[in-house]
Design a protein around this motif. Structure first.
Motif, PDB file in Angstrom:
ATOM      1  N   THR A 344       0.709  -1.190  -0.078  1.00 36.39           N
ATOM      2  CA  THR A 344       0.075  -0.026  -0.084  1.00 36.39           C
ATOM      3  C   THR A 344       0.742   1.350   0.096  1.00 36.39           C
ATOM      4  O   THR A 344       1.922   1.130   0.797  1.00 36.39           O
ATOM      5  N   GLY A 345       0.483   2.403  -0.952  1.00 37.42           N
ATOM      6  CA  GLY A 345       1.409   3.332  -0.833  1.00 37.42           C
ATOM      7  C   GLY A 345       1.150   4.175  -2.125  1.00 37.42           C
ATOM      8  O   GLY A 345       0.360   3.828  -2.980  1.00 37.42           O
ATOM      9  N   THR A 346       2.088   5.068  -2.423  1.00 39.81           N
ATOM     10  CA  THR A 346       2.186   5.983  -3.622  1.00 39.81           C
ATOM     11  C   THR A 346       3.289   5.755  -4.285  1.00 39.81           C
ATOM     12  O   THR A 346       4.348   6.013  -3.681  1.00 39.81           O
ATOM     13  N   VAL A 347       3.256   5.705  -5.401  1.00 33.25           N
ATOM     14  CA  VAL A 347       4.666   5.596  -6.558  1.00 33.25           C
ATOM     15  C   VAL A 347       4.577   6.984  -7.344  1.00 33.25           C
ATOM     16  O   VAL A 347       3.587   7.030  -8.056  1.00 33.25           O
ATOM     17  N   LYS A 348       5.695   7.676  -7.642  1.00 35.90           N
ATOM     18  CA  LYS A 348       5.672   8.651  -8.559  1.00 35.90           C
ATOM     19  C   LYS A 348       6.742   8.198  -9.630  1.00 35.90           C
ATOM     20  O   LYS A 348       7.903   8.051  -9.331  1.00 35.90           O
ATOM     21  N   LEU A 349       6.186   8.481 -10.892  1.00 33.18           N
ATOM     22  CA  LEU A 349       7.165   8.031 -11.968  1.00 33.18           C
ATOM     23  C   LEU A 349       7.323   9.088 -13.168  1.00 33.18           C
ATOM     24  O   LEU A 349       6.228  10.234 -13.134  1.00 33.18           O
ATOM     25  N   LYS A 350       8.278   9.343 -13.684  1.00 37.48           N
ATOM     26  CA  LYS A 350       8.530  10.287 -14.651  1.00 37.48           C
ATOM     27  C   LYS A 350       8.818   9.560 -16.007  1.00 37.48           C
ATOM     28  O   LYS A 350       9.468   8.786 -16.290  1.00 37.48           O
ATOM     29  N   LEU A 351       7.674   9.881 -17.013  1.00 35.28           N
ATOM     30  CA  LEU A 351       7.465   9.349 -18.478  1.00 35.28           C
ATOM     31  C   LEU A 351       8.277  10.298 -19.368  1.00 35.28           C
ATOM     32  O   LEU A 351       7.916  11.290 -19.248  1.00 35.28           O
TER      33      LEU A 351
END
Length: 408
Positions: A344-351
């Motif tokens: 459970t949590g939040t992932v931040k990605l750069k495309l």
């Protein structure tokens, strides 16, 4: 032909593509003019379903069922596979995800309609014939299965087009654009024509080749950031907006496609024994898999993570090989589900131009302790490691002493 003429009613897995379009008149000609019930599984292929009912009936079907199976495919097949981390030779299993769900519904409709047989348009060279038929056998073991590609005299797609033209079957393709494609919410596959030679580069920049996105070369010069929230391994929000899993995939398809994400060109090993070259578009799925992997890095312990990566190969093989409805797959899914309790949590990605770059991850269930791992002062007593190393390396020490004749 005597056995064939006994067929009164056939349920046909119908996509409206080249194969299934000509199967309707072929069944009429070769199986004693049976009633044909066409069934199209809506697994998120979008505009491919436009005009399908008119086409099916015009070519000889008595009716068409269009079954909305998208959420069932995503919730019951894709998400459990993603939780396991299942990849088949780097392929994210797009076609294989849809087949068991469609086949199960074919059986349900065949039983409802009182059909004598179920027919599919899979070739005798591919994996899909296995996927469809194993699922059909699981739910209707005595149902007759008709596979025209294993019976008729048609040798290839050019001859299929000849047959279609002779029987006034409308087609959306031409001989020049006759790639074999399969599309659902998760992916789009391309096979055939120039792709049959692995020496040929896919024409990613050619207009009309890619359908779910653009080539990385044509992607924007500025990166796109996206955040994905998970609750116990299930994606529940994109950029803070809550949505069901299928809508998460739709949104990530949009973002990933625009940034050239998720193109895969591989020569894979088919179940039937031959190697096959395929080009796949999986923009949203590629992002989702990466985000899930990043979150697991901080929420799953080492032993569980390593065991899951080993079992993921077996799980992917089961999915690829059409064994979704089996005790082993169900048991492995139970294992995967257990591993997700703290994911459970939040992932931040750069495309950016075909690349997915991790830009941050947080979780209330994290196992990561900055206090323990920091290079600065912490609660960790570095003297403890000396005893650990002595015990961990004791077998090596004993071996060396024996070789040197110093072992007491």
């Amino acid at each position: 032909m005597a056995e064939q003429k006994k067929i009164k009613k056939v349920v046909l897995a119908y996509s409206g593509g080249l194969d299934t379009s000509i199967i309707i008149p072929w069944l009429k000609e070769n199986y004693g003019d049976p009633e044909i019930i066409a069934v199209s599984g809506d697994v998120g292929q979008g505009t491919e379903l436009d005009g399908l009912e008119e086409k099916a009936i015009k070519t000889g079907a008595s009716k068409l069922y269009v079954e909305d199976l998208t959420d069932e495919m995503v919730d019951e097949v894709i998400i459990p596979s993603m939780q396991m981390g299942a990849k088949y030779e780097d392929y994210l299993l797009g076609t294989a995800f849809a087949r068991p769900i469609i086949a199960k519904r074919l059986v349900e409709i065949a039983e409802k309609e009182g059909a004598d047989a179920i027919c599919h348009g899979c070739t005798g060279k591919g994996n899909d014939q296995v996927r469809f038929e194993l699922a059909i056998k699981r739910f209707a073991p005595e149902m007759k299965i008709i596979a025209p590609w294993r019976e008729w005299d048609i040798k290839g797609r050019d001859e299929e087009i000849d047959y279609a033209e002779a029987h006034n079957v409308p087609l959306k393709i031409s001989r020049e654009t006759n790639y074999s494609k399969d599309k659902n919410l998760w992916h789009l596959s391309h096979e055939g024509l120039d792709l049959e030679d692995p020496a040929n580069e896919p024409q990613y920049e050619k207009p009309g080749f890619l359908e779910m996105g653009v080539s990385p070369v044509q992607a924007p010069d500025a990166p796109t950031y996206v955040t994905i929230d998970f609750a116990q391994g299930v994606p529940v929000a994109v950029d803070g907006i809550k949505m069901k899993a299928s809508d998460v995939v739709r949104k990530l398809n949009e973002l990933g496609g625009a940034n050239g994400i998720g193109l895969l060109d591989i020569v894979e090993n088919r179940l039937v024994g031959m190697k096959d070259r395929g080009v796949y578009e999986t923009p949203g799925g590629t992002i989702l898999y990466r985000a899930h992997e990043v979150l697991e890095m901080i929420t799953i312990d080492k032993d569980t993570a390593h065991m899951k990566s080993k079992l993921a190969v077996d799980f992917a093989d089961l999915v690829y090989n059409g064994k979704w409805f089996t005790p082993l797959r169900e048991a492995l899914s139970a294992f995967a589900s257990k591993t997700q309790e703290h994911v459970t949590g939040t992932v931040k990605l750069k495309l950016y131009k075909g690349n997915i770059i991790t830009a941050g991850v947080t979780s209330p269930e994290t196992l990561y302790s900055e206090n323990l791992v920091t290079f600065e002062e912490s609660d960790y007593d570095q003297k403890d490691s000396a005893g650990f190393i002595n015990l961990w390396g004791l077998p090596d020490t004993v071996q060396a002493l024996r070789e040197q004749g110093k072992l007491k």
